[in-house]
Scaffold this motif. Structure first.
Motif, PDB file in Angstrom:
ATOM      1  N   VAL A  59       0.880  -1.167   0.000  1.00  0.00           N
ATOM      2  CA  VAL A  59       0.000   0.000   0.000  1.00  0.00           C
ATOM      3  C   VAL A  59       0.917   1.216   0.000  1.00  0.00           C
ATOM      4  N   ALA A  60       0.689   2.106  -0.965  1.00  0.00           N
ATOM      5  CA  ALA A  60       1.589   3.232  -1.219  1.00  0.00           C
ATOM      6  C   ALA A  60       2.988   2.647  -1.424  1.00  0.00           C
ATOM      7  N   LYS A  61       3.954   3.035  -0.628  1.00  0.00           N
ATOM      8  CA  LYS A  61       5.320   2.501  -0.789  1.00  0.00           C
ATOM      9  C   LYS A  61       5.663   1.493   0.305  1.00  0.00           C
ATOM     10  N   HIS A  62       4.660   1.050   1.040  1.00  0.00           N
ATOM     11  CA  HIS A  62       4.904   0.176   2.192  1.00  0.00           C
ATOM     12  C   HIS A  62       4.557  -1.276   1.866  1.00  0.00           C
ATOM     13  N   LYS A  63       5.530  -2.156   2.027  1.00  0.00           N
ATOM     14  CA  LYS A  63       5.315  -3.584   1.774  1.00  0.00           C
ATOM     15  C   LYS A  63       4.517  -4.204   2.908  1.00  0.00           C
ATOM     16  N   LEU A  64       3.602  -5.081   2.530  1.00  0.00           N
ATOM     17  CA  LEU A  64       2.793  -5.817   3.503  1.00  0.00           C
ATOM     18  C   LEU A  64       3.176  -7.294   3.524  1.00  0.00           C
ATOM     19  N   LYS A  65       4.003  -7.687   2.588  1.00  0.00           N
ATOM     20  CA  LYS A  65       4.411  -9.079   2.436  1.00  0.00           C
ATOM     21  C   LYS A  65       5.591  -9.367   3.363  1.00  0.00           C
ATOM     22  N   GLY A  66       5.486 -10.472   4.099  1.00  0.00           N
ATOM     23  CA  GLY A  66       6.606 -10.917   4.917  1.00  0.00           C
ATOM     24  C   GLY A  66       6.783 -10.179   6.235  1.00  0.00           C
ATOM     25  N   ILE A  67       5.743  -9.474   6.693  1.00  0.00           N
ATOM     26  CA  ILE A  67       5.833  -8.795   7.991  1.00  0.00           C
ATOM     27  C   ILE A  67       4.705  -9.304   8.888  1.00  0.00           C
ATOM     28  N   GLY A  68       4.788  -9.014  10.159  1.00  0.00           N
ATOM     29  CA  GLY A  68       3.812  -9.506  11.127  1.00  0.00           C
ATOM     30  C   GLY A  68       2.448  -8.839  11.027  1.00  0.00           C
ATOM     31  N   ASP A  69       1.454  -9.473  11.659  1.00  0.00           N
ATOM     32  CA  ASP A  69       0.073  -8.989  11.643  1.00  0.00           C
ATOM     33  C   ASP A  69      -0.065  -7.555  12.147  1.00  0.00           C
ATOM     34  N   GLU A  70       0.534  -7.269  13.286  1.00  0.00           N
ATOM     35  CA  GLU A  70       0.390  -5.944  13.885  1.00  0.00           C
ATOM     36  C   GLU A  70       1.026  -4.872  13.002  1.00  0.00           C
ATOM     37  N   GLU A  71       2.159  -5.188  12.408  1.00  0.00           N
ATOM     38  CA  GLU A  71       2.817  -4.233  11.516  1.00  0.00           C
ATOM     39  C   GLU A  71       1.975  -4.012  10.257  1.00  0.00           C
ATOM     40  N   GLN A  72       1.373  -5.082   9.726  1.00  0.00           N
ATOM     41  CA  GLN A  72       0.476  -4.942   8.571  1.00  0.00           C
ATOM     42  C   GLN A  72      -0.701  -4.037   8.925  1.00  0.00           C
ATOM     43  N   LYS A  73      -1.290  -4.269  10.088  1.00  0.00           N
ATOM     44  CA  LYS A  73      -2.443  -3.471  10.534  1.00  0.00           C
ATOM     45  C   LYS A  73      -2.061  -2.000  10.661  1.00  0.00           C
ATOM     46  N   ARG A  74      -0.904  -1.736  11.274  1.00  0.00           N
ATOM     47  CA  ARG A  74      -0.436  -0.366  11.462  1.00  0.00           C
ATOM     48  C   ARG A  74      -0.203   0.325  10.116  1.00  0.00           C
ATOM     49  N   ILE A  75       0.470  -0.376   9.187  1.00  0.00           N
ATOM     50  CA  ILE A  75       0.750   0.200   7.867  1.00  0.00           C
ATOM     51  C   ILE A  75      -0.542   0.457   7.105  1.00  0.00           C
ATOM     52  N   TRP A  76      -1.477  -0.501   7.147  1.00  0.00           N
ATOM     53  CA  TRP A  76      -2.741  -0.343   6.417  1.00  0.00           C
ATOM     54  C   TRP A  76      -3.504   0.879   6.928  1.00  0.00           C
ATOM     55  N   GLU A  77      -3.651   0.978   8.227  1.00  0.00           N
ATOM     56  CA  GLU A  77      -4.409   2.092   8.805  1.00  0.00           C
ATOM     57  C   GLU A  77      -3.729   3.436   8.526  1.00  0.00           C
ATOM     58  N   LYS A  78      -2.409   3.462   8.579  1.00  0.00           N
ATOM     59  CA  LYS A  78      -1.668   4.702   8.369  1.00  0.00           C
ATOM     60  C   LYS A  78      -1.645   5.115   6.895  1.00  0.00           C
ATOM     61  N   SER A  79      -1.646   4.138   5.989  1.00  0.00           N
ATOM     62  CA  SER A  79      -1.397   4.414   4.573  1.00  0.00           C
ATOM     63  C   SER A  79      -2.633   4.414   3.697  1.00  0.00           C
ATOM     64  N   LYS A  80      -3.782   3.986   4.217  1.00  0.00           N
ATOM     65  CA  LYS A  80      -4.957   3.942   3.342  1.00  0.00           C
ATOM     66  C   LYS A  80      -5.597   5.321   3.255  1.00  0.00           C
ATOM     67  N   PHE A  81      -5.726   5.795   2.049  1.00  0.00           N
ATOM     68  CA  PHE A  81      -6.390   7.062   1.766  1.00  0.00           C
ATOM     69  C   PHE A  81      -6.980   6.960   0.369  1.00  0.00           C
ATOM     70  N   ASN A  82      -7.919   7.819   0.064  1.00  0.00           N
ATOM     71  CA  ASN A  82      -8.564   7.792  -1.239  1.00  0.00           C
ATOM     72  C   ASN A  82      -7.513   8.042  -2.325  1.00  0.00           C
ATOM     73  N   GLY A  83      -7.339   7.066  -3.213  1.00  0.00           N
ATOM     74  CA  GLY A  83      -6.351   7.185  -4.286  1.00  0.00           C
ATOM     75  C   GLY A  83      -5.017   6.533  -3.973  1.00  0.00           C
ATOM     76  N   ALA A  84      -4.876   5.953  -2.768  1.00  0.00           N
ATOM     77  CA  ALA A  84      -3.625   5.264  -2.436  1.00  0.00           C
ATOM     78  C   ALA A  84      -3.404   4.127  -3.432  1.00  0.00           C
ATOM     79  N   VAL A  85      -2.170   3.965  -3.884  1.00  0.00           N
ATOM     80  CA  VAL A  85      -1.865   2.921  -4.859  1.00  0.00           C
ATOM     81  C   VAL A  85      -1.601   1.607  -4.127  1.00  0.00           C
ATOM     82  N   LEU A  86      -2.375   0.586  -4.499  1.00  0.00           N
ATOM     83  CA  LEU A  86      -2.209  -0.752  -3.931  1.00  0.00           C
ATOM     84  C   LEU A  86      -1.555  -1.636  -4.977  1.00  0.00           C
TER      85      LEU A  86
END
Length: 157
Positions: A59-86
């Motif tokens: 999501v945006a420039k943040h990888k979600l692959k190969g990281i823990g659940d809590e880190e994925q959750k934190r990145i998703w919540e921080k990086s999701k915005f209208n128009g964010a590139v997935l």
């Protein structure tokens, strides 16, 4: 006709995230090591290019692959915005691949991908032919030079 082995088994593509007025994305997913595995896409706001079983790997420039659940959750919540590139990965099963090939064959268009794939196969066959020839006359320096020249020529094409 486009042979089946030219179509990748995993499709990777980018989409823009849509949020509704309440800043919700309408996507339900499981967090796993591969990324966020989608199991439901709601109609509001609707994510036209995302389907169940897709895996959101970035999501945006943040990888979600190969990281823990809590880190994925934190990145998703921080990086999701209208128009964010997935960046999304989709398993390209045999049925989907055959449908894509049939459509490509029906359209009868040579896309950049088709041309590149055909050039690659052509170069591979030429290279294999030269390797076989070189192996039978392995002691000949002239043959080695011709082989090296042909590999360079195939690589340049």
């Amino acid at each position: 006709l486009l042979p089946l082995f030219f179509v990748p088994k995993i499709l990777t593509f980018k989409v823009k995230l849509k949020l509704n007025r309440q800043k919700q994305d309408g996507i339900e997913f499981f967090r796993e090591e591969a990324g966020l595995r989608v199991f439901y896409v709601g109609p509001d706001p609707g994510q036209n290019d995302i389907q169940p079983e897709d895996i959101i790997v970035k999501v945006a420039k943040h990888k979600l692959k190969g990281i823990g659940d809590e880190e994925q959750k934190r990145i998703w919540e921080k990086s999701k915005f209208n128009g964010a590139v997935l960046t999304v990965e989709r398993k390209n099963d045999e049925k989907t691949m055959k449908e894509a090939i049939e459509k490509a064959n029906m359209d009868n268009e040579m896309t950049t991908f088709h041309v590149a794939a055909l050039r690659c196969v052509s170069s591979c066959f030429a290279l294999l032919s030269r390797i076989t020839q070189s192996a039978t006359i392995s002691g000949n320096n002239e043959t080695r030079k011709r082989f090296r020249d042909s590999v360079e020529a195939a690589h340049a094409a």
